[in-house]
Design an enzyme around this catalytic site. Sequence first.
Site, PDB file in Angstrom:
ATOM      1  N   THR A   1       0.736  -1.195  -0.017  1.00 29.71           N
ATOM      2  CA  THR A   1       0.462   0.595   0.238  1.00 29.71           C
ATOM      3  C   THR A   1       1.104   1.306  -0.255  1.00 29.71           C
ATOM      4  OG1 THR A   1      -1.308  -0.920   1.339  1.00 29.71           O
ATOM      5  CG2 THR A   1      -1.697   1.355   1.545  1.00 29.71           C
TER       6      THR A   1
ATOM      7  N   ARG B   1     -12.841  -8.603  -1.454  1.00 29.79           N
ATOM      8  CA  ARG B   1     -11.937  -8.602  -0.471  1.00 29.79           C
ATOM      9  C   ARG B   1     -11.127  -6.983   0.030  1.00 29.79           C
ATOM     10  NH1 ARG B   1      -5.666  -7.464   0.264  1.00 29.79           N
ATOM     11  NH2 ARG B   1      -5.718  -8.003   1.959  1.00 29.79           N
TER      12      ARG B   1
ATOM     13  N   ASP C   1      -6.623  -3.582   5.377  1.00 29.33           N
ATOM     14  CA  ASP C   1      -6.624  -2.430   6.363  1.00 29.33           C
ATOM     15  C   ASP C   1      -6.463  -1.148   5.964  1.00 29.33           C
ATOM     16  OD1 ASP C   1      -3.835  -3.312   5.053  1.00 29.33           O
ATOM     17  OD2 ASP C   1      -3.802  -1.522   7.048  1.00 29.33           O
TER      18      ASP C   1
ATOM     19  N   THR D   1       0.920  -0.970   5.874  1.00 29.37           N
ATOM     20  CA  THR D   1       0.879  -1.433   5.065  1.00 29.37           C
ATOM     21  C   THR D   1       1.667  -2.607   5.059  1.00 29.37           C
ATOM     22  OG1 THR D   1       2.487  -2.130   2.078  1.00 29.37           O
ATOM     23  CG2 THR D   1       3.801  -0.964   4.282  1.00 29.37           C
ATOM     24  N   GLY D   2       1.375  -3.870   4.577  1.00 28.83           N
ATOM     25  CA  GLY D   2       1.665  -4.776   4.574  1.00 28.83           C
ATOM     26  C   GLY D   2       0.390  -6.168   4.442  1.00 28.83           C
TER      27      GLY D   2
ATOM     28  N   GLY E   1      -2.911  -7.181   5.317  1.00 28.75           N
ATOM     29  CA  GLY E   1      -3.581  -6.477   5.296  1.00 28.75           C
ATOM     30  C   GLY E   1      -5.273  -7.180   6.760  1.00 28.75           C
TER      31      GLY E   1
END
Length: 317
Positions: A151, A179, A182, A202-203, A205
Amino acid sequence: MTYGVIGTWRMAYEGVGKAYELLKRNGKTGDAVEQLVNTVEDYPYYRSVGYGGLPNEQGNVEMDAAFMDGDHLAIGAVAGIQNVKHAVSVARKLSHEHFNSFRVGDGATQFAKESGFEMGNMLTPEAKRIWQNRLTEVQKKDLNPYDGHDTVGAVTLDVNGSMTAATSTSGLFMKKPGRIGDSPLSGSGFYVDSEIGGATATGLGEDIMKGCLSFEIVRLMGEGKTPQQACDQTVYQFAEKLKRRYGKVGEISLIAMNCKGEWGVATNVEFTFSVGTEKQQPSIFMALPGPKRTTSIKPVTKEWLADYERKLKSPIK
C-alpha cells in the site's frame, strides 16, 4: 511552524518530493497528501496501486483508498472501487460527507462517476500478463496464488499545524472478489489527529487489522512517546502477540509523523520508505527489524536503487 511528509516504500519518493515542494511553499496538507498518492496511482510500473495495479483472481482491478483530515477527524474511504483513475481523490471528496462517507463496490464506483472523476480501465497489458502467468503457475504447480500487497500510505504536516493521512492500494494480488484489507479502515490502515500526529500501514491487511495498529501508534504519541518509540512498541509487541496467539504473522510495516515533524518507522520485514521535512530533503531509507524491539534505519545505496529500477521495468514475459 514546521512541515513534513512521509510515505511508504520507494514508490512514494517522487510523490514525497512533490508534496515536500508544495508544503515548503506553504501549501495545504490535504493537497500535499493527495498529490503524493495521485503520483503513485498514475505510475504503471507500480503493481500494487492504481493504474498498473495487479487484479483479483477474476482479472479485475479492485482498489481501496482512504483520506483523513486530522483537524476535523473527517474520514472518507472507498473499497472495491473499479475503473477510477484516482481512488484517493474519491475518498477525499467523501471525507466532506457526514453520512455515507465510506462507499464500497458498485456504490463507490457510481459515486465517482456521478462526481465527475476521471474513469478508465486500470488494468494495463503488463498487469494482465502477470495475472495470466500466475493463473498458469497455480494450475500447473499447485502454488499459492497470493502475492504482493504493498500500500502507498502517507502522512503530511503543513506550516499551519494541520495534518492529513491517506492510503491507496489495489490490494492483495489474486485476492477473492470483494476482499478488503486494512488500507481503507480507520485505525488499522491509517489514523491522524493534528494535535498529536498520524500513522499509516502497509503489509498483509488481514493481520494488520487484527491490531488497529495505526490508531495505537497515534495513541502512544499522544501519551508522550516519540514516533519511533510508538512505532517500535506497537509493531514488535503486536507481531509477537499475533505469532503467539494466532500461530503466524504476515508482513507488517508502519510509518508515523507527529505534529512537530518528527517521524518513526517499524517493520518486521525489509521495508523502504521516503521522507522529507523542513530539516531534511526528501530521501529514501531502508528499515529492518533491529535488536530488542528496535528498528534499524539507513539510507538506501545507489546499488540498491539501480537494482530496484532494473527489476521494476524489466519486460514481462
